[in-house]
Design a protein around this motif. Structure first.
Motif, PDB file in Angstrom:
ATOM      1  N   VAL A 167       0.990  -1.127  -0.045  1.00  0.00           N
ATOM      2  CA  VAL A 167       0.030  -0.045  -0.073  1.00  0.00           C
ATOM      3  C   VAL A 167       0.805   1.285   0.014  1.00  0.00           C
ATOM      4  N   ILE A 168       1.839   1.324   0.723  1.00  0.00           N
ATOM      5  CA  ILE A 168       2.664   2.508   0.998  1.00  0.00           C
ATOM      6  C   ILE A 168       3.350   2.773  -0.374  1.00  0.00           C
ATOM      7  N   GLY A 169       4.091   1.762  -1.066  1.00  0.00           N
ATOM      8  CA  GLY A 169       4.791   1.913  -2.405  1.00  0.00           C
ATOM      9  C   GLY A 169       3.698   2.264  -3.363  1.00  0.00           C
ATOM     10  N   VAL A 170       2.637   1.731  -3.356  1.00  0.00           N
ATOM     11  CA  VAL A 170       1.749   2.107  -4.611  1.00  0.00           C
ATOM     12  C   VAL A 170       1.404   3.829  -4.284  1.00  0.00           C
ATOM     13  N   GLU A 171       0.980   4.032  -3.060  1.00  0.00           N
ATOM     14  CA  GLU A 171       0.370   5.387  -2.873  1.00  0.00           C
ATOM     15  C   GLU A 171       1.682   6.313  -2.998  1.00  0.00           C
ATOM     16  N   ILE A 172       2.885   6.113  -2.686  1.00  0.00           N
ATOM     17  CA  ILE A 172       3.829   6.858  -2.685  1.00  0.00           C
ATOM     18  C   ILE A 172       4.431   6.905  -4.185  1.00  0.00           C
ATOM     19  N   GLY A 173       4.462   5.888  -4.737  1.00  0.00           N
ATOM     20  CA  GLY A 173       4.940   6.135  -6.454  1.00  0.00           C
ATOM     21  C   GLY A 173       3.959   6.751  -7.010  1.00  0.00           C
ATOM     22  N   GLY A 174       2.505   6.919  -6.960  1.00  0.00           N
ATOM     23  CA  GLY A 174       1.810   7.250  -7.829  1.00  0.00           C
ATOM     24  C   GLY A 174       1.653   8.981  -7.516  1.00  0.00           C
ATOM     25  N   ALA A 175       1.828   9.295  -6.065  1.00  0.00           N
ATOM     26  CA  ALA A 175       2.029  10.696  -5.570  1.00  0.00           C
ATOM     27  C   ALA A 175       3.051  11.390  -6.331  1.00  0.00           C
ATOM     28  N   LEU A 176       4.463  10.600  -6.066  1.00  0.00           N
ATOM     29  CA  LEU A 176       5.726  11.359  -6.108  1.00  0.00           C
ATOM     30  C   LEU A 176       5.982  11.520  -7.774  1.00  0.00           C
ATOM     31  N   LYS A 177       5.468  10.599  -8.540  1.00  0.00           N
ATOM     32  CA  LYS A 177       5.723  10.838 -10.061  1.00  0.00           C
ATOM     33  C   LYS A 177       5.210  12.031 -10.548  1.00  0.00           C
ATOM     34  N   ASN A 178       4.240  12.830 -10.004  1.00  0.00           N
ATOM     35  CA  ASN A 178       3.679  14.003 -10.196  1.00  0.00           C
ATOM     36  C   ASN A 178       4.739  15.257 -10.206  1.00  0.00           C
ATOM     37  N   ILE A 179       5.639  15.054  -9.179  1.00  0.00           N
ATOM     38  CA  ILE A 179       6.641  16.095  -8.988  1.00  0.00           C
ATOM     39  C   ILE A 179       7.642  15.886 -10.104  1.00  0.00           C
ATOM     40  N   ILE A 180       8.039  14.712 -10.438  1.00  0.00           N
ATOM     41  CA  ILE A 180       9.041  14.536 -11.594  1.00  0.00           C
ATOM     42  C   ILE A 180       8.324  14.860 -12.959  1.00  0.00           C
ATOM     43  N   ALA A 181       7.129  14.511 -13.024  1.00  0.00           N
ATOM     44  CA  ALA A 181       6.453  15.125 -14.514  1.00  0.00           C
ATOM     45  C   ALA A 181       6.576  16.508 -14.416  1.00  0.00           C
ATOM     46  N   LEU A 182       6.262  17.366 -13.328  1.00  0.00           N
ATOM     47  CA  LEU A 182       6.451  18.898 -13.414  1.00  0.00           C
ATOM     48  C   LEU A 182       7.755  19.224 -13.842  1.00  0.00           C
ATOM     49  N   ALA A 183       8.799  18.520 -13.240  1.00  0.00           N
ATOM     50  CA  ALA A 183      10.136  18.996 -13.627  1.00  0.00           C
ATOM     51  C   ALA A 183      10.436  18.695 -15.112  1.00  0.00           C
ATOM     52  N   ALA A 184       9.932  17.569 -15.617  1.00  0.00           N
ATOM     53  CA  ALA A 184      10.047  16.958 -16.844  1.00  0.00           C
ATOM     54  C   ALA A 184       9.541  17.916 -17.907  1.00  0.00           C
ATOM     55  N   GLY A 185       8.245  18.449 -17.506  1.00  0.00           N
ATOM     56  CA  GLY A 185       7.846  19.485 -18.295  1.00  0.00           C
ATOM     57  C   GLY A 185       8.529  20.632 -18.408  1.00  0.00           C
ATOM     58  N   ILE A 186       9.273  21.202 -17.259  1.00  0.00           N
ATOM     59  CA  ILE A 186      10.028  22.409 -17.178  1.00  0.00           C
ATOM     60  C   ILE A 186      11.076  22.138 -18.246  1.00  0.00           C
ATOM     61  N   THR A 187      11.700  20.986 -18.196  1.00  0.00           N
ATOM     62  CA  THR A 187      13.138  20.493 -19.063  1.00  0.00           C
ATOM     63  C   THR A 187      12.664  20.602 -20.555  1.00  0.00           C
ATOM     64  N   ASP A 188      11.274  20.224 -20.926  1.00  0.00           N
ATOM     65  CA  ASP A 188      10.896  20.276 -22.162  1.00  0.00           C
ATOM     66  C   ASP A 188      10.754  21.732 -22.509  1.00  0.00           C
ATOM     67  N   GLY A 189      10.093  22.536 -21.534  1.00  0.00           N
ATOM     68  CA  GLY A 189       9.520  24.008 -21.773  1.00  0.00           C
ATOM     69  C   GLY A 189      11.295  24.786 -22.129  1.00  0.00           C
ATOM     70  N   LEU A 190      12.067  24.324 -21.314  1.00  0.00           N
ATOM     71  CA  LEU A 190      13.278  25.123 -21.568  1.00  0.00           C
ATOM     72  C   LEU A 190      14.127  24.816 -22.730  1.00  0.00           C
ATOM     73  N   GLY A 191      13.746  23.442 -23.703  1.00  0.00           N
ATOM     74  CA  GLY A 191      14.011  23.184 -24.855  1.00  0.00           C
ATOM     75  C   GLY A 191      15.371  22.354 -24.719  1.00  0.00           C
ATOM     76  N   TYR A 192      15.506  21.517 -23.465  1.00  0.00           N
ATOM     77  CA  TYR A 192      16.789  20.723 -23.046  1.00  0.00           C
ATOM     78  C   TYR A 192      16.735  19.233 -23.805  1.00  0.00           C
ATOM     79  N   GLY A 193      15.603  18.897 -24.480  1.00  0.00           N
ATOM     80  CA  GLY A 193      15.752  17.792 -25.381  1.00  0.00           C
ATOM     81  C   GLY A 193      15.461  16.438 -24.457  1.00  0.00           C
ATOM     82  N   ASP A 194      15.857  15.143 -25.025  1.00  0.00           N
ATOM     83  CA  ASP A 194      15.517  13.861 -24.506  1.00  0.00           C
ATOM     84  C   ASP A 194      16.601  13.442 -23.679  1.00  0.00           C
ATOM     85  N   ASN A 195      17.802  13.869 -23.840  1.00  0.00           N
ATOM     86  CA  ASN A 195      18.922  13.569 -22.828  1.00  0.00           C
ATOM     87  C   ASN A 195      18.389  14.130 -21.505  1.00  0.00           C
TER      88      ASN A 195
END
Length: 331
Positions: A166-194
């Protein structure tokens, strides 16, 4: 729609009467699922009390910040039979640092609660509504309840696994949104796939580090509710968190982004909670800390990325060793 396809009677409660009328009269939900025909056995309700009559299973699909309010309304109805609550939300409450299942337990007396089941995984509604192949996991402290919900949902388009963590499923589902925000920022900055590949990989290490410290099984983070949900949320235009980050990377302020989105961006609230959890458990989470500074301390996204790249050198396998060690694995 999955439940309706499985020939269940589905009652959909909404606080918006016009949305209810649209569902019942047109079998449409133009705001969220344009051009999708809803099955006729989905019936909209404006009254929560009418929706809840003789109901045994409740699917709680509301933003994290609304969990307590909606569960409180259910409590006021004094359900005659204990309920199985299935929550599909992904977040952590700031300040209390509670997972959603823990929030539900706090709000709903035991007399009204049979079991809590978490349904999570890579599942954008836009694709589920088109009956594209989708796979998720369900978890509960009572695995019989998880298996009951597995049977309720599973069909040829929507595959459901069980997972006892239960802990792992809830933590994984919640925290991936943080990384998705950061991924959007790098794409917005034009930094690419690397840059995005590195961010997702190191982001998963952060999620596993914190989750394991909180008692999760590290293997969960290599599954559907870990890396699976992380991939889909960081790479899809359907992702609200990625879209919000993308706008931040292109120069919009946080308030401008939230105003323009018109939808809940769970990652913003979860970043604050994860930052607090990192401090509480003394876990290193540099990406989370950098995003916290962008969202709440006015740091420019580019400066935050530069600071991440300039960190002291370290060993990549250190994180995995720490995570496995926390669970008693050796070597």
């Amino acid at each position: 729609m999955v439940l309706a396809d499985n020939e269940h009677e589905v009652r959909l409660w909404s606080h918006n009467p016009s949305q209810v009328n649209e569902i019942n009269l047109e079998h449409k939900n133009h705001k969220y699922l344009p051009n999708i025909e809803l099955p006729e056995n989905i019936v909209g309700y404006s009254s929560l009390s009418e929706t809840m009559e003789e109901i045994k299973i409740v699917i709680l699909a509301v933003p994290t910040k609304a969990i307590r309010e909606v569960v409180g309304q259910i409590k006021e109805l004094e359900p005659k039979n204990p309920l199985i609550i299935v929550h599909v939300s992904k977040g952590i409450e700031p300040d209390t640092l509670l997972r959603i299942s823990e929030m539900i337990k706090e709000e709903l007396p035991e007399a009204y609660l049979d079991d809590i089941v978490v349904l999570s995984g890579p599942s954008h509604a836009e694709e589920v509504s088109l009956r594209h192949p989708t796979t998720v996991s369900v978890t509960s402290e009572n695995m019989k309840a998880a298996e009951e919900i597995q049977d309720l949902f599973i069909n040829q388009h929507f595959r459901v696994y069980t997972n006892p963590d239960v802990i792992g499923v809830e933590i994984g589902g919640a925290l991936k949104n943080i990384i998705a925000l950061a991924a959007g920022i790098t794409d917005g900055l034009g930094y690419g796939d690397n840059a995005k590949a590195a961010l997702m990989t190191r982001g998963l290490a952060e999620i596993a580090r914190l989750g394991t410290k909180m008692g999760a099984n590290p293997l969960t983070f290599s599954g559907l509710t870990g890396i699976g949900d992380l991939i889909v949320t960081c790479t899809s235009v359907h992702s609200r968190n990625w879209r919000a980050g993308n706008l931040l990377g292109k120069g919009q302020s946080l308030q401008e982004v939230l105003d323009n989105m018109g939808m809940v961006v769970e990652g913003v609230r979860t970043t604050k909670a994860a930052y607090q959890l990192a401090n509480k458990y003394e876990v290193k989470m540099p990406i989370t800390e950098a995003l916290y500074d962008v969202l709440f301390n006015g740091i420019e996204p580019k400066d935050a990325v530069d600071r991440l790249m300039a960190r002291v050198k370290t060993h990549e396998m250190e994180d995995l060793a720490i995570a496995l060690g926390e669970r008693g694995f050796e070597g």
